[in-house]
Design an enzyme around this catalytic site. Structure first.
Site, short mmCIF file in Angstrom:
data_model
loop_
_atom_site.label_atom_id
_atom_site.label_comp_id
_atom_site.label_asym_id
_atom_site.label_seq_id
_atom_site.Cartn_x
_atom_site.Cartn_y
_atom_site.Cartn_z
CE LYS A 1 37.68 -1.70 -8.05
NZ LYS A 1 36.60 -2.35 -7.95
C1 LIG Z 1 36.03 -3.29 -8.82
C2 LIG Z 1 35.15 -4.53 -8.65
C3 LIG Z 1 34.70 -5.66 -9.28
C4 LIG Z 1 35.71 -6.01 -10.46
O1 LIG Z 1 36.81 -6.14 -10.38
P1 LIG Z 1 38.05 -6.21 -11.37
O2 LIG Z 1 39.02 -5.45 -11.46
O3 LIG Z 1 37.07 -5.95 -12.64
O4 LIG Z 1 38.16 -7.57 -11.64
C5 LIG Z 1 33.89 -6.45 -8.94
N1 LIG Z 1 33.08 -6.37 -7.53
C6 LIG Z 1 33.26 -5.08 -6.81
C7 LIG Z 1 32.25 -4.74 -5.50
C8 LIG Z 1 34.12 -4.18 -7.37
O5 LIG Z 1 34.24 -3.00 -6.57
#
Ligand SMILES: *Cc1c(COP(=O)(O)O)cnc(C)c1O
Length: 466
Positions: A112
């Site tokens: 993120k």
């Molecule tokens: C947010 C997150 C995801 C999922 O991301 P999407 O936006 O649903 O594709 C997967 N793994 C981790 C570690 C995350 O923080």
């Protein structure tokens, strides 16, 4: 570049307004009116570019003249300079033609950071120009909150209030949020659960009168277009590193809200040769159930070892549905209104088309642990539980061994020590050096009752110009 709503009724907006808007006024999500398309020759010419320069080439058409090219370039250099690896998103090989793209070298150790480090800078740039201020309000059960706080810590025109359920997030995750000390950073621990936090955020967006008209709320969850945009870049980067665009690639993507994998779908539409996109979910498998049986149906939430993918509905899926319906906003609107009442299906030929675009798999906790153990035994390499789901799905769905299979590594294993322990390994994942003192750092947060008025009062009294 203009942006339109997936439900077809909200006004089209330019990049700046899309950045500052969460949901469109008709309840839809914003998408670009048309996508840029790059030729193989142009993509080939990007070989050897730094991550930030590649990011500029891929994203510039979306930002267009909202930000002058030199300013945008400088912003991207600054953004990706905070990552703790020169390559920003390095590839690690697991087996013959099988790879993990490590997207967890940013400040909060999850993918993120790629989007939220940029989003904070974009917001501040646009707000400076407009002489405006916003309040970000968000709820988190883990990764989003810390990445958003890190992304906004240096913003001058943004106050950020992140609600987390008191005593219900892991200590690493809490400390990643509460040890970032800044006048514009406000952590609120709500005496309730994650749903209570989310409900308060929703209610506050619906009626912002508690801010007295002096500022407005902005959203940082993955419905924000700028987050998707930033995630397109690493598909290009990984492909170029492994011989693309002259070879096609396969990607496996751990996902819940369909954000990261939607970015891969866009990369393909923009001209990058991608032969397979695998949707990898945990037991919260609404996407996998839809892909296997053309039934989009909410089940109750399951708590898993991969909490960042624990969702009931997949908000970004709406953006794909829009394309599957020939960009007919009215059709999407009626489909999703029905979906909130019960299971829905789409016309068979549309569903078949979706099946051509994506493969899918759902992986339970036990198989997640087995995969963590298997990869450690094979390579002495530790996967976090989310990435492990991606690797398992990649191996289950793989069609052609001659095509590189790349799993997106979404988090560092040290963020999820419980899953590593549960997999029966005796290794303890270590936090990287820049975070090694996390448990000694000063924490700052306010505990509030599970009451929306109290939370709103707190925000009204504590933002910068209150
Ligand atoms: C947010 C997150 C995801 C999922 O991301 P999407 O936006 O649903 O594709 C997967 N793994 C981790 C570690 C995350 O923080």
């Amino acid at each position: 570049m203009r942006y339109i709503s997936t439900r077809g009724e909200a006004p089209a907006l330019g990049f700046e307004d899309v950045l500052l808007t969460g949901l469109a006024s008709d309840g839809g999500l914003y998408v670009p009116e048309s996508l840029p398309h790059f030729s193989l020759e142009e993509i080939r010419s990007w070989r050897g570019l730094s991550y930030s320069e590649l990011a500029f080439r891929v994203m510039h058409p979306f930002v267009d003249d909202a930000i002058p090219a030199d300013d945008f370039r400088a912003m991207l250099e600054e953004t990706y300079d905070v990552f703790a690896h020169q390559a920003v998103a390095p590839l690690v090989q697991l087996d013959t033609n099988e790879w993990v793209l490590e997207l967890f070298r940013g400040p909060t150790l999850a993918f993120k950071d790629f989007a939220l480090q940029l989003l904070g800078r974009l917001l501040d740039y646009v707000l400076e120009k407009r002489k405006q201020h916003v309040v970000i309000m968000g709820a988190t059960s883990g990764d989003t909150g810390s990445a958003a706080i890190e992304g906004c810590r240096r913003c001058e025109h943004v106050d950020i209030f992140i609600l987390h359920p008191y005593q219900r997030v892991s200590e690493v995750q809490r400390r990643q949020m509460t040890t970032v000390l800044g006048d514009n950073i406000h952590n609120i621990a709500v005496k309730g659960n994650f749903d209570d936090c989310q409900r308060m955020v929703k209610e506050s967006f619906g009626d912002q009168s508690f801010l007295g008209g002096k500022t407005q709320l902005a959203a940082v969850n993955s419905i924000n277009w700028a987050r998707i945009m930033a995630q397109i870049v690493y598909y290009f980067q990984a492909s170029l590193a492994l011989g693309g665009p002259d070879r096609s690639m396969a990607f496996s993507v751990p996902t819940g809200n369909f954000g990261d994998i939607f970015a891969g779908y866009l990369a393909k539409k923009m001209g990058l040769p991608i032969s397979q996109l695998v949707i990898a979910t945990n037991r919260n498998d609404i996407l996998h159930r839809f892909m296997s049986g053309n039934r989009y149906e909410q089940h109750k939430l399951e708590h898993t070892l991969s909490p960042s993918m624990d969702i009931m509905v997949s908000s970004n899926f709406e953006r794909l549905l829009f394309d599957l319906h020939g960009r007919d906003g009215a059709a999407v609107k009626s489909l999703l209104e029905n979906a909130s009442k019960g299971p829905v299906s789409i016309e068979d030929y549309r569903w078949r088309h979706a099946r051509k675009l994506f493969d899918s798999d759902a992986v339970d906790d036990k198989t997640t642990c087995d995969t963590i153990r298997e990869i450690y035994e094979q390579n002495e390499y530790l996967l976090d539980p989310h990435t492990a789901i991606g690797v398992r799905a990649a191996r289950n769905c793989r069609r052609d061994n001659a095509i590189p299979m790349i799993t997106l590594g979404t988090a560092h294993p040290a963020k999820f020590p419980d899953a590593i322990a549960e997999s029966g390994l005796s290794v303890e994942p270590q936090l990287p050096p820049h975070m090694a003192d996390l448990f000694e750092r000063e924490e700052r947060y306010t505990v509030l009752d599970n009451d929306v008025q109290g939370v709103q009062d707190f925000i009204a009294r504590h933002w910068k110009n209150a």
